[in-house]
Motif scaffolding. Structure first.
Motif: not given
Length: 613
Positions: A406-414, A483-499
């Motif tokens: 599931l996490a593969r399809w979700i990008g999360y930036l806390p 925060q910018r590195v964490a944003l890149a982590r959230a975008l890793y592998d092109d998630p279909v949902l970005l939070v």
């Protein structure tokens, strides 16, 4: 014994399978224990032969022969005793190999239900009880009746002495268990609380130092440690009293056995060799009881820890259930009546939250502090499971996919970037190489994600670029860089949902412009984007707005419609035409009021044309 420990609750199958995998270790340890206890009769038989055969006849050859046999038997005893100890140690190592990863997996799945940092410590208690002297004492205990029978064969009076003394020892052992059990439970609980508090303080050491809370934190930890140590000492002192009494009784019994045997030998009812043999047999008959009393705390702690692990696995039964492989999602999000209430809190954090988001749409979530925005972000990211309601990705509930899938399809930036010790590329790629992803593929994905986040140039300017090594909690980067590195982590592998939870809280003008381009790019490729923010530079570019209050959805819809409703309900300043008497501000009006949302800060990137709804 093993059958009684096998858990049967749903979700505890891995524990049962791991125990069954160690079955051969337990069986062979029991076999070797039987041989060891038989060989413990060697000194008894040797003494009887020496006093009854060698001494009366002066047979040196007989002495040499029985001595050689005794030495061989004792060497075999030592070897078998070493082997059974090694077998139990290997059993503990096999349990560690089979269960340690699964224990960590279950702990991570606990989330807000009953968070625990003690699970591995509990598991180590179980492994220590299995690999220590406690299990060997349990294997030896069933041989006490055999030694008792040998005492009766030597002479009924010696057997009766052993039986009575053994009964007293068992009674003391039972009293020891009854008296120390609640003390041990209190000691274990106090230790766990003290360790948890120490870990929590250590994780916030910088804040503690900066706020001048070192002495107060140390004082609290010392007090908790004092309580844990006092409870542990109380349990040990209680057990020590019984251990001392048991040891005293055993020595008295050995001396009594010698005296009784000597009396019987004088009366010619037993041979002289039986005098020493009676003392040795009695000692072997009661030795397992004395040993059990000594190791009882570790056995009790191991049993309690095993129950804790059983409850842990039972409460996270859904982690390892089989799931049907589903097609790749496109990003259609549905939130259906989601409610969340944290333990030990009076009011729920989310109440009946419901909305939907289509692929390519962006949703801004606003509301006053404490309205439930961050909790909603955690639920949408799959980091927190709701107590009621459902969250669906392309129609399938989150639980329909395994956690990492599931996490593969979700990008999360806390809110807090939460970077980990390791290189920047490892953080961006979510340490995927540790689970078998090819290093080259992970590197390409990390660079691609950094470019999408506008962080590529920033990373290249670091001393070692993508190979820059970060310390715990991402030490080595500024808040904005993290925060910018964490944003890149959230975008890793092109998630279909970005939070994204407060994605621009630490960003400068360049960082916020890069964030906007990242959001636009994710939306353009069809990802659904949920943004929680107070600064209008991000919210001015969303398609839809959702306003929360007290954990509930107050308003939700197209951005302009929600803004219009917020303007209509916002209080006007006194003296303005149509001004009403002063009243509380509209829900979510501060700090995300309508005027603030209409005016983007100067640092925001130029606003692109909005897509039609």
């Amino acid at each position: 014994m093993l059958k009684n420990l096998l858990p049967s609750k749903p979700g505890t199958e891995p524990l049962a399978e791991a125990l069954k995998a160690c079955k051969s270790h337990f069986i062979w340890a029991a076999v070797f224990s039987a041989l060891v206890n038989l060989l413990y009769l060697t000194p008894t038989l040797y003494m009887m032969q020496v006093y009854d055969r060698v001494v009366p006849t002066g047979g040196i050859e007989t002495l040499l022969l029985v001595t050689a046999v005794a030495v061989f038997a004792l060497a075999s005893l030592a070897g078998l005793d070493w082997l059974r100890g090694r077998l139990m140690l290997r059993a503990g190592l096999r349990l560690d190999r089979l269960l340690s990863a699964r224990v960590l997996q279950r702990v991570m799945d606990l989330q807000a239900k009953a968070p625990s940092t003690q699970a591995l410590r509990e598991f180590d208690n179980v492994r220590g009880a299995i690999g220590g002297q406690g299990m060997l004492a349990l294997f030896d205990a069933p041989w006490t009746p055999i030694y008792l029978l040998c005492c009766f064969l030597l002479h009924p009076a010696i057997g009766l002495l052993t039986l009575v003394g053994g009964g007293i020892l068992f009674t003391l052992a039972w009293l020891n268990e009854r008296d120390t059990r609640p003390r041990l439970a209190k000691s274990i609980q106090s230790q766990n609380h003290a360790y948890a508090a120490q870990e929590a303080i250590a994780g916030q050491a910088e804040v503690v130092r900066a706020l001048g809370m070192r002495q107060s934190s140390i004082s609290r930890q010392i007090e908790q440690r004092r309580q844990a140590t006092a409870a542990q000492a109380d349990a040990q002192l209680a057990g020590g009293r019984y251990s001392g009494a048991i040891k005293f009784l055993r020595l008295v019994m050995q001396s009594a056995a010698l005296g009784l045997a000597a009396y019987l030998a004088v009366k010619s009812e037993i041979s002289p060799g039986s005098i020493i043999a009676s003392s040795v047999l009695l000692s072997r008959a009661v030795a397992p009881v004395e040993l059990l009393v000594g190791v009882w705390p570790s056995l009790v702690q191991g049993k309690a820890s095993w129950k804790t692990l059983t409850d842990l696995f039972a409460s996270t039964a859904s982690v390892e259930r089989e799931r049907t492989a589903l097609p790749d999602p496109r990003g259609r999000l549905q939130v259906e009546g989601v409610s969340v209430k944290f333990p030990d809190t009076e009011n729920p954090q989310l109440r009946g939250v419901a909305f939907a988001l289509q692929p390519g749409q962006t949703l801004g979530v606003v509301g006053a502090s404490g309205s439930g925005k961050t909790t909603l972000a955690r639920v949408l990211a799959g980091a927190l499971k709701p107590q009621a309601g459902a969250i669906r990705l392309d129609g399938a509930e989150y639980d329909a996919r395994e956690g990492d899938e599931l996490a593969r399809w979700i990008g999360y930036l806390p809110q807090v970037p939460s970077l980990f010790a390791g290189t920047i590329k490892d953080n961006i790629s979510r340490f995927s190489t540790a689970v078998g992803v090819d290093q080259e593929i992970a590197d390409r994905g990390a660079v691609k994600a950094a470019m999408a986040a506008g962080a590529h140039e920033l990373i290249l300017r670091l001393p070692n670029g993508y190979d820059t090594l970060l310390g715990p909690f991402g030490q080595g980067l500024s808040a904005g860089q993290a925060q910018r590195v964490a944003l890149a982590r959230a975008l890793y592998d092109d998630p279909v949902l970005l939070v994204l939870d407060e994605p621009n809280s630490n960003l400068d003008q360049e960082g916020e412009a890069a964030l906007m381009q990242a959001i636009i790019g994710a939306s353009a490729r069809g990802a659904a984007v949920v943004i929680i923010a107070h600064r209008a530079g991000v919210l001015a570019r969303v398609d839809r707005l959702l306003m929360m209050r007290d954990g509930m959805v107050q308003l939700e819809g197209p951005r302009e419609e929600v803004l219009e409703k917020m303007r209509a309900t916002a209080p006007r300043a006194p003296g303005q035409p149509g001004a009403a008497p002063q009243r509380p501000a509209a829900p979510g009006a501060a700090p995300t009021s309508a005027p603030a949302q209409q005016q983007a800060p100067a640092s925001a990137a130029p606003q692109p044309p909005r897509r039609s709804q």
